[in-house]
Scaffold this active site. Structure first.
Site, PDB file in Angstrom:
ATOM      1  N   SER A  68      38.151  24.210  36.078  1.00  0.00           N
ATOM      2  CA  SER A  68      38.638  24.649  34.770  1.00  0.00           C
ATOM      3  C   SER A  68      40.146  24.769  34.786  1.00  0.00           C
ATOM      4  CB  SER A  68      38.034  26.000  34.418  1.00  0.00           C
ATOM      5  OG  SER A  68      38.590  26.987  35.275  1.00  0.00           O
ATOM      6  N   LYS A  69      40.711  24.952  33.599  1.00  0.00           N
ATOM      7  CA  LYS A  69      42.161  25.126  33.476  1.00  0.00           C
ATOM      8  C   LYS A  69      42.566  26.367  34.274  1.00  0.00           C
ATOM      9  CE  LYS A  69      45.638  25.759  29.864  1.00  0.00           C
ATOM     10  NZ  LYS A  69      45.843  27.187  29.622  1.00  0.00           N
ATOM     11  N   ARG A  70      41.734  27.382  34.166  1.00  0.00           N
ATOM     12  CA  ARG A  70      42.048  28.635  34.874  1.00  0.00           C
ATOM     13  C   ARG A  70      42.074  28.424  36.395  1.00  0.00           C
ATOM     14  NH1 ARG A  70      38.206  32.931  33.647  1.00  0.00           N
ATOM     15  NH2 ARG A  70      38.274  32.097  31.532  1.00  0.00           N
ATOM     16  N   GLU A 120      45.268  26.682  37.274  1.00  0.00           N
ATOM     17  CA  GLU A 120      46.422  27.582  37.177  1.00  0.00           C
ATOM     18  C   GLU A 120      46.470  28.542  38.359  1.00  0.00           C
ATOM     19  OE1 GLU A 120      47.010  27.506  32.396  1.00  0.00           O
ATOM     20  OE2 GLU A 120      45.972  29.218  33.299  1.00  0.00           O
TER      21      GLU A 120
END
Ligand code: GLU
Length: 505
Positions: free
Chosen positions: A267-269, A272
């Site tokens: 995921s993007k999370r 990051e």
């Protein structure tokens, strides 16, 4: 689908403009592109924007920019339409209106007039009758609802004029739903488990399922290559092709890209948290104004990025890893796409970038260096910059690092590691250093290493004693390239000057 000899392979990338292009979408586009080009076919971009509530401003532009940066050329797109346009679904409303009539006429679709409240009440009712699970709107339940199957023709004609309505696909329990997926093999679905999916919404817009099937057919798409998350939808798509009497395309559902630890979808999370980009190019979210880094801005070469992405779920059956776009096109095949998810490995992405940097001409890096050089402070001659480039080329992960990685050679030393110098220094070294500077002055660079070894021996010094001192004097640090490389970059004059400046300790 069995392709006729003369039929041209056509694949598409069909994103919804709900945000920038992330690496999962890019890989889908890349595989569809490689497949088309492998078979001398066409690759097109179609924008699936029928869910107007989810549109995010600027997504279309950034998707196009990302594909361009990656070198994925579009044979047809909204900007470069072929004969199958428009390539934006919201501009194809009339086409869907026309096509849905065919299904209404042949009895494969029907009008449903249930209001939101009625649907909600239906859910509650079936929930209580069915151990807490509401039933789908399907072959069993549709008879209890307000639709053109349960109403008289006159009622239907009246309702069409006065009530909002949707159009649903009529699925019968005995329908056979099977297809061959190029990656997963034979797939079977039980039609009795499928709901009568909405095809046209009350706002007159088609749903994803309907528009997707109509467009793939009308745009003569031969191979639908898309993410695994669409696998279940394919059951409805197959039924739609049947309802129209159209031959479905070949399907290939690509495995997920997994978190680096291998558990679940990346995921993007996750990206990051681990400190790597999830988008191809940087993006500013128009509502939160949050800026996310992209692979482009991070400093990846598009060729390296594409090579890395191609191998995330596919290989050519050999140990070969470095393949440019042309080679990827020659070697790509769907039967070598892995069935299981591909673990994302950022270290590997960096490795690919390094490999591509190593293959760049030195002049390219020289250009980058010269573009960022502080010419007023630089102490090395322009002829010696090429030595600097050659020395540091294998030591950088991103091109931009070339102008800073060896700044202690390019500019006056700013930080001298005096602590280490203090520990290693002995005044006995002075006479050796003096002779060494003379050696630098009088010896051809290629012979310097040998000559210095002899000199060190003659002073009865050990390498381990004197080398750190030479490094510190030349560059202020004990790290970095060999002293000979440093001397070559600095040139004799600078090197001798630095060796003569013994810090006071
Ligand atoms: N619009 C869908 C998406 O956003 C396309 C799925 C497909 O390729 O059929 O991914």
């Amino acid at each position: 689908m069995t392709l006729k000899e003369s039929q041209k392979v056509r694949t598409r990338f069909a994103p919804s403009p709900t945000g920038p292009l992330h690496i999962g979408g890019l890989r889908t586009a890349l595989y569809a592109y490689l497949y088309a080009k492998r078979h001398q076919g066409d690759f097109l971009l179609r924008i699936e924007d029928t869910d107007q509530n989810r549109l995010v401003e600027g997504s279309y532009e950034i998707i196009v920019e990302s594909l361009k940066w990656c070198g994925i050329n579009l044979d047809e797109s909204p900007e470069n339409p072929g004969k199958f346009g428009p390539y934006i679904q919201s501009q194809r409303k009339e086409i869907y209106q026309k096509e849905i009539q065919k299904l209404l006429e042949n009895g494969s679709a029907y009008y449903a007039f249930d209001s939101e409240e009625e649907i909600q009440a239906f859910r509650e009712r079936t929930k209580s009758e069915n151990n807490g699970f509401s039933l789908p709107y399907n072959f069993q339940t549709r008879n209890t609802m307000k639709n053109s199957l349960t109403m008289s023709d006159r009622e239907v004609a009246e309702a069409i004029k006065t009530l909002p309505y949707v159009i649903r696909l009529k699925i019968d329990a005995h329908n056979d739903v099977s297809f061959y997926d190029e990656i997963r093999g034979e797939m079977h679905f039980d039609a009795a488990q499928l709901d009568d999916r909405v095809l046209m919404k009350s706002d007159g817009m088609p749903t994803y399922h309907f528009a997707n099937v109509v467009d793939d057919h009308l745009m003569e798409i031969t191979h639908v290559i898309r993410g695994e998350e669409w696998l279940n939808s394919t059951a409805h798509h197959i039924l739609l092709y049947k309802a129209f009497g159209w031959e479905p395309p070949v399907f290939a559902h690509l495995p997920l890209i997994l978190k680096p630890e291998g558990q679940g979808k990346l995921s993007k999370r996750d990206a990051e948290a681990a400190g790597f980009p999830i988008y191809c190019v940087a993006w500013q979210n128009p509502s939160t104004l949050e800026i996310s880094d992209g692979y482009r801005e991070k400093g990846f070469l598009p060729e390296a990025f594409i090579n890395f992405m191609a191998l995330l779920g596919w290989n050519d059956g050999t140990e070969t890893e470095i393949m440019n776009l042309e080679t990827l096109i020659k070697r790509f095949s769907l039967d070598r796409v892995h069935k299981s998810g591909a673990k994302f490995n950022y270290e590997k992405a960096l490795w690919f970038n390094q490999q591509y940097i190593l293959n760049l001409p030195d002049e390219k890096l020289l250009e980058e260096l010269e573009g960022h050089l502080d010419k007023n402070r630089c102490i090395i001659t322009s002829e010696n910059l090429i030595h600097y480039v050659r020395t540091y080329k294998p030591r950088i992960q991103f091109i931009s690092e070339i102008s800073s990685i060896g700044d202690y050679l390019l500019y006056p030393i700013e930080k001298m590691d005096l602590e280490t110098f203090g520990k290693k220094w002995s005044p006995d070294f002075l006479s050796y250093i003096q002779e060494f500077t003379a050696l630098i002055q009088n010896t051809a660079f290629e012979l310097l290493e040998e000559a210095n070894k002899a000199l060190i021996n003659s002073h009865q010094l050990k390498m381990g004693q004197i080398m750190p001192i030479l490094r510190l004097l030349l560059s202020g640090t004990t790290q970095g390239p060999s002293i000979y490389e440093q001397i070559q970059i600095l040139g004799a004059k600078n090197a001798i000057q630095r060796l003569n400046e013994i810090p006071k300790i």
